[in-house]
Scaffold this motif. Sequence first.
Motif, PDB file in Angstrom:
ATOM      1  N   GLU A  59       5.918  -0.199   5.059  1.00 36.52           N
ATOM      2  CA  GLU A  59       5.319   0.910   5.801  1.00 36.52           C
ATOM      3  C   GLU A  59       6.150   1.220   7.038  1.00 36.52           C
ATOM      4  O   GLU A  59       6.362   2.383   7.389  1.00 36.52           O
ATOM      5  CB  GLU A  59       3.876   0.582   6.172  1.00 36.52           C
ATOM      6  CG  GLU A  59       2.954   0.571   4.966  1.00 36.52           C
ATOM      7  CD  GLU A  59       1.597  -0.077   5.226  1.00 36.52           C
ATOM      8  OE1 GLU A  59       1.396  -0.700   6.303  1.00 36.52           O
ATOM      9  OE2 GLU A  59       0.732   0.034   4.332  1.00 36.52           O
ATOM     10  N   ASP A  60       6.669   0.174   7.687  1.00 34.08           N
ATOM     11  CA  ASP A  60       7.536   0.361   8.853  1.00 34.08           C
ATOM     12  C   ASP A  60       8.821   1.087   8.458  1.00 34.08           C
ATOM     13  O   ASP A  60       9.264   2.001   9.158  1.00 34.08           O
ATOM     14  CB  ASP A  60       7.860  -0.983   9.494  1.00 34.08           C
ATOM     15  CG  ASP A  60       8.783  -0.848  10.690  1.00 34.08           C
ATOM     16  OD1 ASP A  60       8.414  -0.131  11.651  1.00 34.08           O
ATOM     17  OD2 ASP A  60       9.870  -1.458  10.668  1.00 34.08           O
ATOM     18  N   LEU A  61       9.416   0.700   7.338  1.00 31.10           N
ATOM     19  CA  LEU A  61      10.639   1.370   6.896  1.00 31.10           C
ATOM     20  C   LEU A  61      10.376   2.842   6.586  1.00 31.10           C
ATOM     21  O   LEU A  61      11.153   3.714   6.977  1.00 31.10           O
ATOM     22  CB  LEU A  61      11.234   0.678   5.665  1.00 31.10           C
ATOM     23  CG  LEU A  61      12.496   1.332   5.086  1.00 31.10           C
ATOM     24  CD1 LEU A  61      13.610   1.392   6.136  1.00 31.10           C
ATOM     25  CD2 LEU A  61      12.959   0.604   3.847  1.00 31.10           C
ATOM     26  N   ALA A  62       9.284   3.123   5.893  1.00 31.56           N
ATOM     27  CA  ALA A  62       8.948   4.515   5.574  1.00 31.56           C
ATOM     28  C   ALA A  62       8.777   5.333   6.852  1.00 31.56           C
ATOM     29  O   ALA A  62       9.257   6.468   6.943  1.00 31.56           O
ATOM     30  CB  ALA A  62       7.678   4.567   4.723  1.00 31.56           C
ATOM     31  N   LYS A  63       8.125   4.731   7.838  1.00 33.36           N
ATOM     32  CA  LYS A  63       7.923   5.420   9.119  1.00 33.36           C
ATOM     33  C   LYS A  63       9.262   5.695   9.794  1.00 33.36           C
ATOM     34  O   LYS A  63       9.504   6.793  10.287  1.00 33.36           O
ATOM     35  CB  LYS A  63       7.026   4.564  10.015  1.00 33.36           C
ATOM     36  CG  LYS A  63       6.690   5.191  11.340  1.00 33.36           C
ATOM     37  CD  LYS A  63       5.746   4.285  12.131  1.00 33.36           C
ATOM     38  CE  LYS A  63       5.479   4.830  13.516  1.00 33.36           C
ATOM     39  NZ  LYS A  63       4.627   3.924  14.290  1.00 33.36           N
ATOM     40  N   ARG A  64      10.156   4.695   9.804  1.00 30.13           N
ATOM     41  CA  ARG A  64      11.480   4.869  10.417  1.00 30.13           C
ATOM     42  C   ARG A  64      12.288   5.961   9.708  1.00 30.13           C
ATOM     43  O   ARG A  64      13.041   6.682  10.336  1.00 30.13           O
ATOM     44  CB  ARG A  64      12.272   3.565  10.355  1.00 30.13           C
ATOM     45  CG  ARG A  64      11.779   2.482  11.260  1.00 30.13           C
ATOM     46  CD  ARG A  64      12.552   1.199  11.001  1.00 30.13           C
ATOM     47  NE  ARG A  64      12.010   0.081  11.705  1.00 30.13           N
ATOM     48  CZ  ARG A  64      12.751  -0.753  12.436  1.00 30.13           C
ATOM     49  NH1 ARG A  64      14.046  -0.593  12.532  1.00 30.13           N
ATOM     50  NH2 ARG A  64      12.179  -1.763  13.046  1.00 30.13           N
ATOM     51  N   CYS A  65      12.127   6.025   8.365  1.00 26.95           N
ATOM     52  CA  CYS A  65      12.866   7.028   7.578  1.00 26.95           C
ATOM     53  C   CYS A  65      12.157   8.380   7.558  1.00 26.95           C
ATOM     54  O   CYS A  65      12.684   9.344   6.991  1.00 26.95           O
ATOM     55  CB  CYS A  65      13.059   6.524   6.150  1.00 26.95           C
ATOM     56  SG  CYS A  65      14.129   5.095   6.009  1.00 26.95           S
ATOM     57  N   LYS A  66      10.947   8.424   8.115  1.00 24.24           N
ATOM     58  CA  LYS A  66      10.134   9.645   8.151  1.00 24.24           C
ATOM     59  C   LYS A  66       9.837  10.168   6.751  1.00 24.24           C
ATOM     60  O   LYS A  66       9.999  11.356   6.453  1.00 24.24           O
ATOM     61  CB  LYS A  66      10.806  10.716   9.010  1.00 24.24           C
ATOM     62  CG  LYS A  66      10.999  10.287  10.446  1.00 24.24           C
ATOM     63  CD  LYS A  66      11.694  11.339  11.274  1.00 24.24           C
ATOM     64  CE  LYS A  66      11.752  10.870  12.709  1.00 24.24           C
ATOM     65  NZ  LYS A  66      13.052  10.631  13.223  1.00 24.24           N
ATOM     66  N   ILE A  67       9.433   9.229   5.881  1.00 21.51           N
ATOM     67  CA  ILE A  67       9.095   9.550   4.496  1.00 21.51           C
ATOM     68  C   ILE A  67       7.838   8.787   4.109  1.00 21.51           C
ATOM     69  O   ILE A  67       7.401   7.909   4.849  1.00 21.51           O
ATOM     70  CB  ILE A  67      10.241   9.184   3.523  1.00 21.51           C
ATOM     71  CG1 ILE A  67      10.577   7.679   3.641  1.00 21.51           C
ATOM     72  CG2 ILE A  67      11.469  10.055   3.756  1.00 21.51           C
ATOM     73  CD1 ILE A  67      11.604   7.181   2.655  1.00 21.51           C
ATOM     74  N   GLY A  68       7.288   9.088   2.955  1.00 19.16           N
ATOM     75  CA  GLY A  68       6.163   8.334   2.433  1.00 19.16           C
ATOM     76  C   GLY A  68       6.641   7.097   1.699  1.00 19.16           C
ATOM     77  O   GLY A  68       7.801   7.011   1.283  1.00 19.16           O
TER      78      GLY A  68
END
Length: 169
Positions: free
Chosen positions: A16-25
Amino acid sequence: PLDGTAIHPELYAILEDLAKRCKIGISALLGPGKLEQQDKRVLESWKKQWFFPPSPFGEPTFRLIQEECEHYGRVAEFEVHQFRDDLHSLEDLEQGMILWAKVTNLTSFGAFADLGVHQDGLIHISKLSDRFVRDPSEVVHLGQWVRVKVLDVDIPRKRISLSREISSP
């Protein structure tokens, strides 16, 4: 979508942290090649935060997450193995037996494997391969079925010593 993977729910926050950093789902990270498609600088920063000391997670956890992201949506192909029906306790084991066992735990000194006798056996790190092994996760992984040879059964101490059979018996 993470419920469709073998990633433990305690690790969901990492993706979830990676998705947030990448600005994706989250879904954009799941599937063949999708994790590698993300910004390399973001991936490296994320890996350093989550998988290097003092983090409680390490390289094996990262590899598990990476493999599960890669395999998401694929139909799993697997071999079916089962324990021998005639083995129920330590007393049923004999030195020299060749058996299927399921890896249940990895330690710095080897791998524990379930033989179906209510007591896991130890495959010492020196007995995992025919080459030098620094880390058991280099050659086996949790849940993997391996052929083993019973080296010793110590009934009073409830210990089973095993070696991994590299080639088919």
